[in-house]
Design an enzyme around this catalytic site. Structure first.
Site, PDB file in Angstrom:
ATOM      1  CD  GLU A 161       2.809  -0.251  -6.322  1.00  0.00           C
ATOM      2  OE1 GLU A 161       3.339   0.469  -7.910  1.00  0.00           O
ATOM      3  OE2 GLU A 161       2.352  -0.564  -5.572  1.00  0.00           O
ATOM      4  CD  GLU A 165      10.233  -6.243   0.245  1.00  0.00           C
ATOM      5  OE1 GLU A 165      10.220  -7.470   1.137  1.00  0.00           O
ATOM      6  OE2 GLU A 165      10.259  -5.770   0.646  1.00  0.00           O
ATOM      7  CE  LYS A 217       6.034   4.106  -0.137  1.00  0.00           C
ATOM      8  NZ  LYS A 217       6.721   3.391  -1.932  1.00  0.00           N
ATOM      9  CG  PHE A 262       1.111  -0.462  10.056  1.00  0.00           C
ATOM     10  CD1 PHE A 262       0.253  -1.123   9.278  1.00  0.00           C
ATOM     11  CD2 PHE A 262       2.118  -0.543  10.064  1.00  0.00           C
ATOM     12  CE1 PHE A 262       0.750  -1.809   8.251  1.00  0.00           C
ATOM     13  CE2 PHE A 262       2.591  -0.613   8.430  1.00  0.00           C
ATOM     14  CZ  PHE A 262       2.484  -2.182   7.428  1.00  0.00           C
ATOM     15  CG  LEU A 263      -2.254  -0.080  17.816  1.00  0.00           C
ATOM     16  CD1 LEU A 263      -1.344   1.401  17.688  1.00  0.00           C
ATOM     17  CD2 LEU A 263      -3.327   0.237  18.634  1.00  0.00           C
ATOM     18  N   GLY A 266       5.430  -4.920  19.923  1.00  0.00           N
ATOM     19  CA  GLY A 266       7.188  -6.150  19.455  1.00  0.00           C
ATOM     20  C   GLY A 266       8.055  -5.065  18.953  1.00  0.00           C
ATOM     21  N   GLY A 270      11.433  -2.794  10.625  1.00  0.00           N
ATOM     22  CA  GLY A 270      12.034  -2.641   9.367  1.00  0.00           C
ATOM     23  C   GLY A 270      12.358  -3.323   8.437  1.00  0.00           C
ATOM     24  CB  CYS A 273       9.953   1.347   2.255  1.00  0.00           C
ATOM     25  SG  CYS A 273      10.174   0.243   0.894  1.00  0.00           S
ATOM     26  CE  LYS A 336       6.429  -7.457   4.461  1.00  0.00           C
ATOM     27  NZ  LYS A 336       5.121  -6.941   4.214  1.00  0.00           N
TER      28      LYS A 336
END
Ligand code: UDX
Length: 465
Positions: A161, A165, A217, A262-263, A266, A270, A273, A336
């Site tokens: 999966e 979130e 995964k 995802f670049l 900062g 966390g 996962c 997040k």
């Protein structure tokens, strides 16, 4: 004995009604399947039966209520009933990190497979969705066929999966791909039947063996973590040279081979996962004798953690060189935005480090306050954003909720002692803050960097948090 429901579709059970399981159960019921959610936690089941989602996930509560009202979604803690009900059983229990090693804790997965298998007396397919070390599915196949009175009529498949979130319903109903790890054509066929609504939409499906499905995964999460740590490593280089990581990320993102997602530099990653999955993957690779192949993941983890200490350093710098007795407002606690999940939350880790350095820390988060208070009782908490920043010497914005992004810097400035802010997520308008008298700082950006409207718009499009 139950078999298929009236419409001829397989009946589903979902074992484990946490984040992944509850979402999966609700979404499959919304697609018209009869679903039985199974958990050992009676309180959680009571809440779900009453249409109450035990965690924060936009849009899920409405879908849960509709599914429960339709009668297609029920809940139980009875494994005999579950084994009798289901044609296809999805295992969605957690695989947290063990307390004393980087390995994944498989106790919940083993217990779910065992308790179910012991009670299955007819042909059935058990589908693992939990994230597990490579080789687990093969071991569990032997275990369930040994334990179940139906023996080899019980088949095992793995269907990882990838839901995020905050986007759980959308990601479950409209996944960007499906992976079916199987050892028989009949298992693949059964999964095609269950996921027909997604396949009819044109969702690509990759049919693999069990080990490849398990690996997809962890490999995906390792790649995402690496991409985030890559740009944060570049932020370290920027800090040493005076270059600007935000402009760098923007320039890189226009290269379609790299892409902007995802670049986002900062405070780093966390959650429940990415951190534990890269550690468990490195650990499993070592057990398999290929530790060197993924030894870079330790560096990915180390870069990620350095962002936290470096954020504390930046707050200290803005506070005038010492933290003791300084009032620091920490905006954000969840790992997040749009989540109340505080597992391995960078914001709370930083808040705790500031507290340990004798700063007076006041934390506010729009959704994660209860969880944060339970896990970090030593911190002070404020009920509102304005209460958190009242008389602050430094404001540290560490989780980029819209409430913080949209706040008016001038209005905020009227409540603080000193207009100084650390933007831990590169999410605020630096110029708007500076023009209202704030000292604005962000990791990997020179102290006098500017917001360039076009670029920051493009970043929001290319680099969703
Ligand atoms: C992740 C994977 O995305 C998902 O596919 C998998 O199934 C579970 O793990 P999730 O933990 O919900 O999902 O969060 P995600 O949106 O991936 O963000 C992870 C962390 O990375 C957050 O702390 C986020 O703030 C951080 N992040 C993300 C960055 O620091 N920079 C980015 O560019 C993106």
């Amino acid at each position: 004995m139950a078999t298929r429901n009236a419409g001829g579709r397989p009946r589903l059970t979902v074992i484990g009604t946490g984040y992944l399981g509850a979402t999966h159960a609700v979404c499959m019921a919304s697609l018209g399947f009869e679903v039985l959610g199974v958990d050992v936690d009676r309180d959680k089941l009571d809440r779900l039966e009453n249409g109450d989602v035990p965690f924060f996930e936009p849009g899920l509560a409405e879908q849960l209520r509709q599914a429960v009202d339709s009668g297609r979604l029920q809940f139980t803690d009875d494994f005999v009933r579950a084994a009798d009900f289901g044609d296809v059983h999805f295992i969605c229990v957690g695989t947290p990190q063990t307390a004393d090693s980087p390995a994944a804790d498989l106790r919940f997965v083993d217990a779910a497979f065992s308790r179910l298998a012991e009670n299955i007396t007819r042909p059935a397919l058990i589908v693992g969705k939990s994230t597990v070390p490579i080789g687990t599915a093969e071991r569990l196949t032997e275990l369930v066929q040994d334990l179940s009175p139906a023996g080899e009529a019980v088949d095992v498949a793995w269907n990882p999966e990838f839901l995020r979130e905050g986007h759980a319903v959308q990601d479950t109903l409209h996944p960007d791909r499906l992976v079916f790890g199987v050892c028989s054509e009949s298992a693949a066929e059964k999964l095609r039947e269950v996921f027909a609504p997604m396949l009819d939409e044109g969702t690509p499906v990759i049919i693999t063996d069990l080990k490849t499905a398990e690996l997809v995964k962890v490999a995906a999460n390792a790649f995402l973590a690496t991409k985030i740590s890559y740009i944060n490593a570049m932020a370290e280089v920027c800090e040493a040279t005076g270059a600007d990581v935000n402009l760098l990320a923007t320039a890189l993102s226009y290269d379609s081979r790299i892409g902007g997602r995802f670049l986002k530099p900062g405070l780093g990653f966390g959650g429940g996962c990415l951190p534990k999955d890269i550690r468990a993957f490195a650990h499993r690779a070592e057990e398999l004798g290929v530790g060197q192949a993924v030894s870079f993941l330790r560096e990915v983890d180390a870069i990620n953690h350095r962002r936290r200490t470096r954020t504390v350093d930046l707050v200290r710098e803005l506070a005038g060189g010492a933290l003791a007795g300084k009032r620091i407002a920490v905006l954000g606690a969840a790992f997040k935005p749009n989540s109340d999940d505080i597992r391995d939350a960078p914001a709370l880790d930083v808040a705790a480090m500031l507290h340990d350095a004798d700063a007076i820390v006041s934390v506010y988060d729009p959704a994660a306050m209860d969880n944060a208070k339970r896990a970090y009782p030593q911190l002070r908490y404020a009920d509102t954003l304005l209460e958190a920043i009242k008389d602050a010497d430094v404001v540290a914005m560490l989780t980029e909720w819209d409430e913080f992004r949209d706040a008016d810097p001038e209005k905020l400035g009227q409540h603080v002692a000193l207009r100084r802010i650390v933007d831990g997520r590169h999410a605020l308008d630096a110029d708007a803050y500076r023009s209202t008298g704030w000292e604005y700082r962000a990791l990997g950006r020179p102290a006098d960097s500017h917001t360039v409207a076009l670029i920051s718009d493009k970043q929001d499009e290319l680099i969703p948090g």
